[in-house]
Motif scaffolding. Structure first.
Motif, short mmCIF file in Angstrom:
data_model
loop_
_atom_site.label_atom_id
_atom_site.label_comp_id
_atom_site.label_asym_id
_atom_site.label_seq_id
_atom_site.Cartn_x
_atom_site.Cartn_y
_atom_site.Cartn_z
N ILE A 134 -17.90 -5.77 -6.69
CA ILE A 134 -16.76 -4.85 -6.72
C ILE A 134 -16.09 -5.13 -5.40
O ILE A 134 -16.69 -4.76 -4.21
CB ILE A 134 -17.13 -3.49 -6.89
N THR A 135 -14.74 -5.63 -5.06
CA THR A 135 -13.95 -5.60 -4.00
C THR A 135 -12.78 -4.60 -3.99
O THR A 135 -12.21 -4.68 -4.67
CB THR A 135 -13.40 -7.14 -3.72
N ALA A 136 -12.99 -3.72 -2.92
CA ALA A 136 -11.66 -2.86 -2.88
C ALA A 136 -10.61 -3.74 -2.40
O ALA A 136 -10.79 -4.69 -1.66
CB ALA A 136 -12.11 -1.76 -1.89
N ASP A 137 -9.55 -3.23 -2.71
CA ASP A 137 -8.28 -4.07 -2.21
C ASP A 137 -7.20 -2.88 -1.70
O ASP A 137 -7.08 -2.03 -2.09
CB ASP A 137 -7.83 -4.93 -3.43
N ARG A 138 -6.18 -3.78 -1.07
CA ARG A 138 -4.90 -3.00 -0.92
C ARG A 138 -4.12 -2.78 -2.09
O ARG A 138 -4.08 -3.65 -2.94
CB ARG A 138 -4.13 -3.89 0.22
N PRO A 139 -3.19 -1.95 -1.96
CA PRO A 139 -2.33 -1.79 -3.47
C PRO A 139 -1.39 -2.77 -3.43
O PRO A 139 -1.20 -3.66 -2.52
CB PRO A 139 -1.85 -0.49 -3.18
N HIS A 140 -0.83 -3.07 -4.47
CA HIS A 140 -0.01 -4.22 -4.82
C HIS A 140 1.39 -4.38 -3.74
O HIS A 140 1.33 -5.52 -3.39
CB HIS A 140 0.56 -4.09 -6.32
N GLU A 141 1.79 -3.38 -3.42
CA GLU A 141 3.03 -3.30 -2.57
C GLU A 141 2.45 -3.75 -1.03
O GLU A 141 3.39 -4.07 -0.23
CB GLU A 141 3.61 -1.87 -2.23
#
Length: 571
Positions: free
Chosen positions: A103-110
């Motif tokens: 599970i990799t946390a990510d920045r939101p699409h914007e």
């Protein structure tokens, strides 16, 4: 419902779905963007939570737990290069067939591809090295979001634990703020359970295998490293039924706990025997049956390639069956199971003299290997001493390169309960320490020893950070020959120019200071007659680092002398 409540429901749904699908262990590399999930995991009583700040090490640590338990283990990290540092262990997990849920946390699409900090393109980051990948939605109040999470996690865990086992990847974006409300109870699930079937052969496949066996006069079985969770009792029953020679690699774990009635069929010294041309001519087989991965032995591969058996039957749980030498003639898609002992087999056609050729030669090689530590004092003699004196009910994790080859040479069949494990998916020397320490967490009831070379130890010395975050118990045995010992056996060693710079790569490093840094008991061994210190503990410290100094050139000479002694008697 406010944003914090939505985020709280979202992350606890992730945790609940993982628990519902059998996950027990989670390895966290702390970071900011993964905060909501890290809080949810840490506050859940149903999970064993481990920490390792070095993501590269953390991923191998999780791999070790999964290997030990034969169950899926979750990895969690923040966004950016943290996720990229999981890559080496994910590659190993794919080729070693180990179930990881990454599970990799990510920045939101914007915030993607616009120059935001710690934001890289994480969509399908691991490419074909994972069995499946999914992009999760941003936490919101939509009715479909939580059911989507439930079912995608069920799918992911199913895929990771469906043969062949392997890694899957969930990419989970979060917007700030990242704080949640801690909850004591996990939310109820609308998706209750999933059931994965076992892989068994068709009736036609069983008939083909039985016919080949019944028509065979000269044949043998190969057992390499088996799939996690394989039932060894089924293999032993099959061996009793066939009464063929069985070439067992050390990683098969069929050289230990050997039933007395199966002992006559076990051939452990095949690598040494197949270096002899005359012996190879005498044991050409009509039929070969292989379970598990291709063994370490280069000389077995050469023998099969040269002799080309009429039937080379590979039994594997993956349709992409392993056959690097391209000599297989049949493939059977199946797990090891009771079906093997339901085959209609009549072994009366088998040539018993063929078995005796293997058996008699095995006895010759075994005699010389047993005498080895009385004649030599190199790394091989150290390994032989270690194997002879390992406590019952202990595990030995082995590094790639020379250590695994020495184990394969010097581990003889024994009634003791000693099991051997290694990272042989991609055969790398990276991550060995981390995997072994993780493995120790999954089998706490057994004593664990790690056999590793100095370069592999240096590759992964950061693994020891994890011992500061959770209790660990392991004895690390470093064979320090000041460089890459395996190259001394290869053609590169015949070219003296640049050999040490490019292949020997000496560092002149010793590791007592490392042991002191991590509060490990340190033992220094310079001479062979000091090896009794391997098992004489000075205190109750659960962490031991034993550094044994050896000479690369001496190792080569001693090994070749062994092969020559066996060769001479075989002739």
């Amino acid at each position: 419902m406010n944003e914090r409540e939505i985020l709280t429901r979202y992350v606890y749904q992730v945790v609940a779905s993982l628990v519902q699908n059998g996950v027990e262990d989670i390895v966290i590399s702390p970071g900011s963007r993964s905060t909501p999930l890290a809080y949810a995991f840490a506050s859940t009583k149903n999970l064993n939570v481990y920490r390792q700040v070095d993501e590269r090490s953390a991923a191998f640590f999780a791999l070790g737990i999964a290997k030990a338990k034969a169950k899926p283990v979750v990895l969690l990290c923040t966004s950016g290069t943290a996720a990229a540092n999981y890559f080496p262990a994910i590659v190993e997990a794919k080729y070693a067939r180990v179930p990881l849920v990454v599970i990799t946390a990510d920045r939101p699409h914007e915030l993607r591809e616009v120059g935001a900090p710690q934001a890289i393109n994480q969509i399908r980051l691991y490419g074909e090295q994972v069995k499946w990948t999914a992009e999760f939605p941003i936490p919101d109040g939509a009715k479909q979001t939580l059911p989507y999470i439930e079912r995608h996690i069920a799918r992911g865990v199913n895929i990771a634990t469906t043969p062949p086992f392997g890694p899957v990847h969930f990419n989970v974006p979060f917007r700030e703020p990242l704080l949640i409300d801690f909850q004591e109870e996990l939310p109820a699930q609308t998706f209750h359970s999933s059931f994965v079937g076992k892989i068994a052969p068709s009736e036609q496949a069983k008939d083909v295998l039985a016919t080949a066996i019944n028509q065979t006069k000269r044949g043998f079985i190969i057992v390499g490293e088996l799939a996690l969770g394989s039932d060894l009792k089924q293999i032993w029953s099959f061996i009793r039924k066939l009464k063929w020679p069985v070439l067992v690699e050390s990683l098969s774990n069929l050289r230990a706990n050997v039933p007395e009635d199966c002992t006559p069929y076990i051939i452990s010294t095949y690598d040494a025997l197949l270096k002899n041309s005359n012996f190879k001519e005498k044991v050409v087989a009509d039929t070969v049956i292989r379970f598990g991965a291709q063994p370490v032995s280069k000389f077995l591969t050469i023998f099969l390639t040269e002799s080309l058996p009429s039937n080379y039957i590979v039994i594997d749980e993956d349709p992409m069956f392993r056959d690097s030498s391209a000599v297989s003639t049949h493939f059977i898609h199946a797990n090891v199971g009771n079906w093997l002992n339901e085959l209609n087999i009549d072994s009366s056609n088998f040539d018993k003299d063929y078995l005796n050729k293997w058996r008699n030669s095995e006895e010759v090689a075994v005699k010389h290997i047993k005498e080895y530590a009385e004649i030599e004092s190199d790394e091989g003699a150290v390994v032989r001493y270690l194997l002879e004196n390992l406590p019952n009910e202990s595990d030995l994790f082995v590094s790639s390169s020379m250590p695994i080859r020495d184990i394969d040479t010097f581990l003889l069949p024994t009634s003791k309960d000693i099991q051997i494990f290694a990272n042989r998916g991609a055969n790398g020397i990276d991550g060995v320490m981390s995997t072994a320490i993780g493995f120790s967490q999954g089998r706490k009831e057994r004593e664990l020893f790690l056999l590793i070379g100095d370069l592999a130890f240096l590759h992964d010395v950061n693994a020891l950070i994890t011992t500061r975050y959770q209790p660990c118990k392991i004895t690390v045995i470093v064979l320090n020959n000041d460089g890459g010992g395996i190259f001394s056996y290869l053609s590169q060693s015949t070219v003296k120019e640049y050999y040490e710079d490019l292949f020997g790569t000496p560092t002149s490093l010793q590791f007592e200071a490392v042991a002191n840094m991590y509060n490990m008991e340190y033992v220094r061994i310079q001479e062979f007659n000091e090896l009794n210190q391997l098992f004489n503990k000075e205190n109750e410290n659960p962490l031991r680092l034993i550094e044994i100094f050896t000479d690369r050139q001496k190792n080569v000479i001693a090994h070749r002398n062994l092969w020559q002694r066996i060769h001479t008697e075989l002739e």
